[in-house]
Motif scaffolding. Structure first.
Motif, PDB file in Angstrom:
ATOM      1  N   LEU A  47       0.816  -1.224   0.000  1.00  0.00           N
ATOM      2  CA  LEU A  47       0.000   0.000   0.000  1.00  0.00           C
ATOM      3  C   LEU A  47       0.848   1.273   0.000  1.00  0.00           C
ATOM      4  O   LEU A  47       0.619   2.155  -0.843  1.00  0.00           O
ATOM      5  CB  LEU A  47      -0.974  -0.011   1.175  1.00  0.00           C
ATOM      6  N   PRO A  48       1.832   1.427   0.896  1.00  0.00           N
ATOM      7  CA  PRO A  48       2.641   2.662   0.853  1.00  0.00           C
ATOM      8  C   PRO A  48       3.445   2.807  -0.442  1.00  0.00           C
ATOM      9  O   PRO A  48       3.592   3.914  -0.964  1.00  0.00           O
ATOM     10  CB  PRO A  48       3.576   2.542   2.053  1.00  0.00           C
ATOM     11  N   ILE A  49       3.936   1.685  -0.982  1.00  0.00           N
ATOM     12  CA  ILE A  49       4.693   1.765  -2.238  1.00  0.00           C
ATOM     13  C   ILE A  49       3.774   2.223  -3.364  1.00  0.00           C
ATOM     14  O   ILE A  49       4.125   3.099  -4.158  1.00  0.00           O
ATOM     15  CB  ILE A  49       5.361   0.414  -2.562  1.00  0.00           C
ATOM     16  N   ALA A  50       2.575   1.653  -3.444  1.00  0.00           N
ATOM     17  CA  ALA A  50       1.614   2.066  -4.471  1.00  0.00           C
ATOM     18  C   ALA A  50       1.201   3.518  -4.278  1.00  0.00           C
ATOM     19  O   ALA A  50       1.024   4.254  -5.263  1.00  0.00           O
ATOM     20  CB  ALA A  50       0.393   1.155  -4.445  1.00  0.00           C
ATOM     21  N   LEU A  51       1.069   3.953  -3.030  1.00  0.00           N
ATOM     22  CA  LEU A  51       0.733   5.355  -2.759  1.00  0.00           C
ATOM     23  C   LEU A  51       1.838   6.281  -3.264  1.00  0.00           C
ATOM     24  O   LEU A  51       1.555   7.328  -3.854  1.00  0.00           O
ATOM     25  CB  LEU A  51       0.480   5.570  -1.266  1.00  0.00           C
ATOM     26  N   LEU A  52       3.076   5.901  -3.057  1.00  0.00           N
ATOM     27  CA  LEU A  52       4.191   6.708  -3.570  1.00  0.00           C
ATOM     28  C   LEU A  52       4.183   6.753  -5.100  1.00  0.00           C
ATOM     29  O   LEU A  52       4.394   7.813  -5.698  1.00  0.00           O
ATOM     30  CB  LEU A  52       5.528   6.160  -3.074  1.00  0.00           C
ATOM     31  N   VAL A  53       3.934   5.617  -5.726  1.00  0.00           N
ATOM     32  CA  VAL A  53       3.913   5.560  -7.191  1.00  0.00           C
ATOM     33  C   VAL A  53       2.784   6.431  -7.740  1.00  0.00           C
ATOM     34  O   VAL A  53       3.001   7.243  -8.652  1.00  0.00           O
ATOM     35  CB  VAL A  53       3.782   4.103  -7.685  1.00  0.00           C
ATOM     36  N   ILE A  54       1.581   6.295  -7.203  1.00  0.00           N
ATOM     37  CA  ILE A  54       0.452   7.085  -7.718  1.00  0.00           C
ATOM     38  C   ILE A  54       0.646   8.572  -7.411  1.00  0.00           C
ATOM     39  O   ILE A  54       0.281   9.431  -8.219  1.00  0.00           O
ATOM     40  CB  ILE A  54      -0.921   6.569  -7.186  1.00  0.00           C
ATOM     41  N   SER A  55       1.249   8.897  -6.272  1.00  0.00           N
ATOM     42  CA  SER A  55       1.503  10.307  -5.941  1.00  0.00           C
ATOM     43  C   SER A  55       2.487  10.922  -6.926  1.00  0.00           C
ATOM     44  O   SER A  55       2.280  12.050  -7.404  1.00  0.00           O
ATOM     45  CB  SER A  55       2.035  10.434  -4.514  1.00  0.00           C
ATOM     46  N   GLY A  56       3.562  10.201  -7.226  1.00  0.00           N
ATOM     47  CA  GLY A  56       4.528  10.694  -8.206  1.00  0.00           C
ATOM     48  C   GLY A  56       3.908  10.860  -9.579  1.00  0.00           C
ATOM     49  O   GLY A  56       4.118  11.871 -10.266  1.00  0.00           O
ATOM     50  N   TYR A  57       3.123   9.872  -9.975  1.00  0.00           N
ATOM     51  CA  TYR A  57       2.442   9.955 -11.271  1.00  0.00           C
ATOM     52  C   TYR A  57       1.507  11.160 -11.304  1.00  0.00           C
ATOM     53  O   TYR A  57       1.457  11.896 -12.299  1.00  0.00           O
ATOM     54  CB  TYR A  57       1.654   8.671 -11.563  1.00  0.00           C
ATOM     55  N   MET A  58       0.756  11.376 -10.235  1.00  0.00           N
ATOM     56  CA  MET A  58      -0.214  12.478 -10.214  1.00  0.00           C
ATOM     57  C   MET A  58       0.471  13.836 -10.274  1.00  0.00           C
ATOM     58  O   MET A  58      -0.067  14.773 -10.866  1.00  0.00           O
ATOM     59  CB  MET A  58      -1.116  12.377  -8.985  1.00  0.00           C
ATOM     60  N   LEU A  59       1.639  13.960  -9.666  1.00  0.00           N
ATOM     61  CA  LEU A  59       2.377  15.224  -9.765  1.00  0.00           C
ATOM     62  C   LEU A  59       2.713  15.533 -11.220  1.00  0.00           C
ATOM     63  O   LEU A  59       2.529  16.655 -11.695  1.00  0.00           O
ATOM     64  CB  LEU A  59       3.654  15.163  -8.929  1.00  0.00           C
ATOM     65  N   VAL A  60       3.194  14.529 -11.931  1.00  0.00           N
ATOM     66  CA  VAL A  60       3.536  14.722 -13.342  1.00  0.00           C
ATOM     67  C   VAL A  60       2.277  14.943 -14.172  1.00  0.00           C
ATOM     68  O   VAL A  60       2.233  15.840 -15.028  1.00  0.00           O
ATOM     69  CB  VAL A  60       4.356  13.519 -13.870  1.00  0.00           C
ATOM     70  N   ALA A  61       1.240  14.143 -13.946  1.00  0.00           N
ATOM     71  CA  ALA A  61      -0.002  14.274 -14.709  1.00  0.00           C
ATOM     72  C   ALA A  61      -0.647  15.641 -14.479  1.00  0.00           C
ATOM     73  O   ALA A  61      -1.163  16.255 -15.421  1.00  0.00           O
ATOM     74  CB  ALA A  61      -0.972  13.160 -14.324  1.00  0.00           C
TER      75      ALA A  61
END
Length: 182
Positions: A47-61
């Motif tokens: 869960l925390p790893i996926a949260l980091l991945v989606i957070s990074g993606y959302m910053l770029v998106a």
């Protein structure tokens, strides 16, 4: 969610942001969870790893103006999951370890159902604007069709969640049938 990009603007790697994007975090989540010898312990990492991945993606998106309702829904799912599991609630650990696919499809169903219910535009508008000429977007039928498609997706996501909840450890009910349905 209104598009923030000017008409005719193209973003490098736009197909990635439009079609794949936030679901990379979902794939990362299930890979990390699948690598764990104990699924209940695996959610602590996944869960925390996926949260980091989606957070990074959302910053770029967000920076390129291609953030979607699905991205916000997936981020919320991983944020709530991380907070409850890391916060020590054993029920969340059990739910995410055993019903992750059902939770995912419930999240997608909520993304389809909630925005129209609170007066926002359907999630399908983001995709429809990119594939429909401007003159068609001004018609009443364009809006009506998007509302109907959104309602249909909400039903499909609910059915997929029900299938995944029915047999949470059966590959046919958690992967094959839901994806064939959608």
């Amino acid at each position: 969610m209104p598009s923030s990009d000017p008409p005719g603007a193209r973003v490098r790697f736009e197909p990635f942001f439009v079609h794949v994007g936030g679901f990379v975090a979902v794939i990362v989540y299930f890979v990390v969870l699948g690598l764990a010898s104990d699924p209940e312990a695996g959610v602590y990492r996944a869960l925390p790893i996926a949260l980091l991945v989606i957070s990074g993606y959302m910053l770029v998106a967000h920076r390129v103006g291609l953030i979607k309702y699905f991205d916000i829904g997936l981020w919320s799912m991983f944020a709530v999951g991380s907070a409850t599991v890391l916060g020590g609630w054993g029920g969340a650990r059990f739910l995410f370890a055993n019903y992750s696919v059902a939770i995912l499809f419930c999240t997608l169903g909520l993304v389809a159902a909630v925005p129209p219910l609170i007066g926002r535009e359907p999630f399908t508008m983001f995709f429809a604007r990119r594939g429909t000429p401007a003159w068609q977007q001004k018609t009443r039928d364009f809006v009506v069709i998007n509302w109907v498609i959104t309602a249909w997706f909400a039903v499909l996501f609910a059915a997929a969640a029900a299938m995944a909840a029915w047999a949470p450890h059966d590959f046919l009910f958690t992967f094959v049938y839901p994806n064939l349905l959608i």
